[in-house]
Design a protein around this motif. Structure first.
Motif, PDB file in Angstrom:
ATOM      1  N   ASP A  30     -18.980  -0.600  13.885  1.00 20.25           N
ATOM      2  CA  ASP A  30     -18.215  -0.957  12.694  1.00 20.25           C
ATOM      3  C   ASP A  30     -17.798   0.335  12.031  1.00 20.25           C
ATOM      4  N   ILE A  31     -16.551   0.396  11.575  1.00 19.89           N
ATOM      5  CA  ILE A  31     -16.033   1.599  10.925  1.00 19.89           C
ATOM      6  C   ILE A  31     -15.400   1.182   9.603  1.00 19.89           C
ATOM      7  N   MET A  32     -15.957   1.684   8.520  1.00 22.34           N
ATOM      8  CA  MET A  32     -15.461   1.349   7.193  1.00 22.34           C
ATOM      9  C   MET A  32     -14.941   2.603   6.506  1.00 22.34           C
ATOM     10  N   LEU A  33     -13.860   2.444   5.756  1.00 25.01           N
ATOM     11  CA  LEU A  33     -13.315   3.515   4.929  1.00 25.01           C
ATOM     12  C   LEU A  33     -13.531   3.115   3.481  1.00 25.01           C
ATOM     13  N   LEU A  34     -14.173   3.980   2.708  1.00 21.70           N
ATOM     14  CA  LEU A  34     -14.472   3.682   1.315  1.00 21.70           C
ATOM     15  C   LEU A  34     -13.806   4.716   0.415  1.00 21.70           C
ATOM     16  N   CYS A  35     -13.103   4.232  -0.587  1.00 21.42           N
ATOM     17  CA  CYS A  35     -12.456   5.109  -1.552  1.00 21.42           C
ATOM     18  C   CYS A  35     -12.934   4.683  -2.933  1.00 21.42           C
ATOM     19  N   GLU A  36     -13.857   5.453  -3.498  1.00 21.20           N
ATOM     20  CA  GLU A  36     -14.442   5.089  -4.786  1.00 21.20           C
ATOM     21  C   GLU A  36     -13.426   5.134  -5.919  1.00 21.20           C
ATOM     22  N   ARG A  41     -12.787  -0.792  -0.114  1.00 24.68           N
ATOM     23  CA  ARG A  41     -13.635  -0.713   1.080  1.00 24.68           C
ATOM     24  C   ARG A  41     -12.879  -1.472   2.170  1.00 24.68           C
ATOM     25  N   LEU A  42     -12.481  -0.753   3.216  1.00 24.11           N
ATOM     26  CA  LEU A  42     -11.636  -1.357   4.230  1.00 24.11           C
ATOM     27  C   LEU A  42     -12.181  -1.143   5.638  1.00 24.11           C
ATOM     28  N   ASP A  43     -11.922  -2.111   6.492  1.00 21.44           N
ATOM     29  CA  ASP A  43     -12.285  -2.056   7.906  1.00 21.44           C
ATOM     30  C   ASP A  43     -11.220  -1.252   8.638  1.00 21.44           C
ATOM     31  N   ALA A  44     -11.612  -0.152   9.265  1.00 23.66           N
ATOM     32  CA  ALA A  44     -10.651   0.710   9.957  1.00 23.66           C
ATOM     33  C   ALA A  44     -10.013   0.027  11.160  1.00 23.66           C
ATOM     34  N   SER A  46      -8.713  -2.939  11.114  1.00 21.72           N
ATOM     35  CA  SER A  46      -7.685  -3.863  10.631  1.00 21.72           C
ATOM     36  C   SER A  46      -6.501  -3.070  10.081  1.00 21.72           C
ATOM     37  N   VAL A  47      -5.432  -2.970  10.855  1.00 18.53           N
ATOM     38  CA  VAL A  47      -4.272  -2.191  10.418  1.00 18.53           C
ATOM     39  C   VAL A  47      -3.648  -2.806   9.165  1.00 18.53           C
ATOM     40  N   LEU A  48      -3.598  -4.117   9.075  1.00 18.71           N
ATOM     41  CA  LEU A  48      -3.019  -4.744   7.893  1.00 18.71           C
ATOM     42  C   LEU A  48      -3.873  -4.497   6.659  1.00 18.71           C
ATOM     43  N   GLY A  49      -5.174  -4.580   6.822  1.00 20.75           N
ATOM     44  CA  GLY A  49      -6.060  -4.318   5.699  1.00 20.75           C
ATOM     45  C   GLY A  49      -5.959  -2.884   5.211  1.00 20.75           C
ATOM     46  N   MET A  50      -5.835  -1.957   6.132  1.00 26.08           N
ATOM     47  CA  MET A  50      -5.791  -0.551   5.752  1.00 26.08           C
ATOM     48  C   MET A  50      -4.479  -0.168   5.090  1.00 26.08           C
ATOM     49  N   MET A  51      -3.429  -0.904   5.355  1.00 24.45           N
ATOM     50  CA  MET A  51      -2.136  -0.553   4.774  1.00 24.45           C
ATOM     51  C   MET A  51      -2.110  -0.732   3.258  1.00 24.45           C
ATOM     52  N   VAL A  52      -3.077  -1.451   2.696  1.00 26.23           N
ATOM     53  CA  VAL A  52      -3.117  -1.608   1.246  1.00 26.23           C
ATOM     54  C   VAL A  52      -3.707  -0.385   0.549  1.00 26.23           C
ATOM     55  N   MET A  53      -4.351   0.499   1.309  1.00 22.87           N
ATOM     56  CA  MET A  53      -4.928   1.704   0.721  1.00 22.87           C
ATOM     57  C   MET A  53      -3.891   2.822   0.743  1.00 22.87           C
ATOM     58  N   PRO A  54      -3.466   3.270  -0.418  1.00 21.50           N
ATOM     59  CA  PRO A  54      -2.463   4.350  -0.458  1.00 21.50           C
ATOM     60  C   PRO A  54      -3.115   5.704  -0.175  1.00 21.50           C
ATOM     61  N   LEU A  55      -3.118   6.107   1.075  1.00 18.90           N
ATOM     62  CA  LEU A  55      -3.716   7.397   1.427  1.00 18.90           C
ATOM     63  C   LEU A  55      -2.688   8.502   1.238  1.00 18.90           C
ATOM     64  N   ARG A  56      -2.952   9.328   0.280  1.00 21.87           N
ATOM     65  CA  ARG A  56      -2.086  10.456  -0.021  1.00 21.87           C
ATOM     66  C   ARG A  56      -2.887  11.740   0.139  1.00 21.87           C
TER      67      ARG A  56
END
Length: 82
Positions: A30-36, A41-44, A46-56
């Motif tokens: 399992d791979i999770m990305l967390l941005c406090e 907290r997103l599952d890496a 899931s491309v659709l789930g990750m697209m909601v996180m604005p990574l800048r």
């Protein structure tokens, strides 16, 4: 479980999310990305789930992996995100 904190070095676009998700799906862990700062907290995998996180550029992330190949998964995610 392995955890590593990184700072994203560039902004991500749709193709970047696709590559990251495809790479993540190659691991059993399992791979999770967390941005406090964004309280996300997103599952890496899931491309659709990750697209909601604005990574800048400059975004701080915590990568968390859990499973049989967690160390390899963490290394791969760090390489793609840093």
């Amino acid at each position: 479980m392995r955890v590593h904190e990184i700072t994203v070095r560039r902004s991500f676009e749709f193709q970047d999310w696709q590559i990251l998700s495809q790479k993540a799906n190659g691991f059993k862990s399992d791979i999770m990305l967390l941005c406090e700062e964004l309280e996300m907290r997103l599952d890496a995998k899931s491309v659709l789930g990750m697209m909601v996180m604005p990574l800048r550029e400059g975004t701080r992330l915590r990568i968390q992996t859990r499973g049989g190949d967690e160390e390899e998964a963490l290394d791969a995610m760090c390489e793609l995100l840093e």
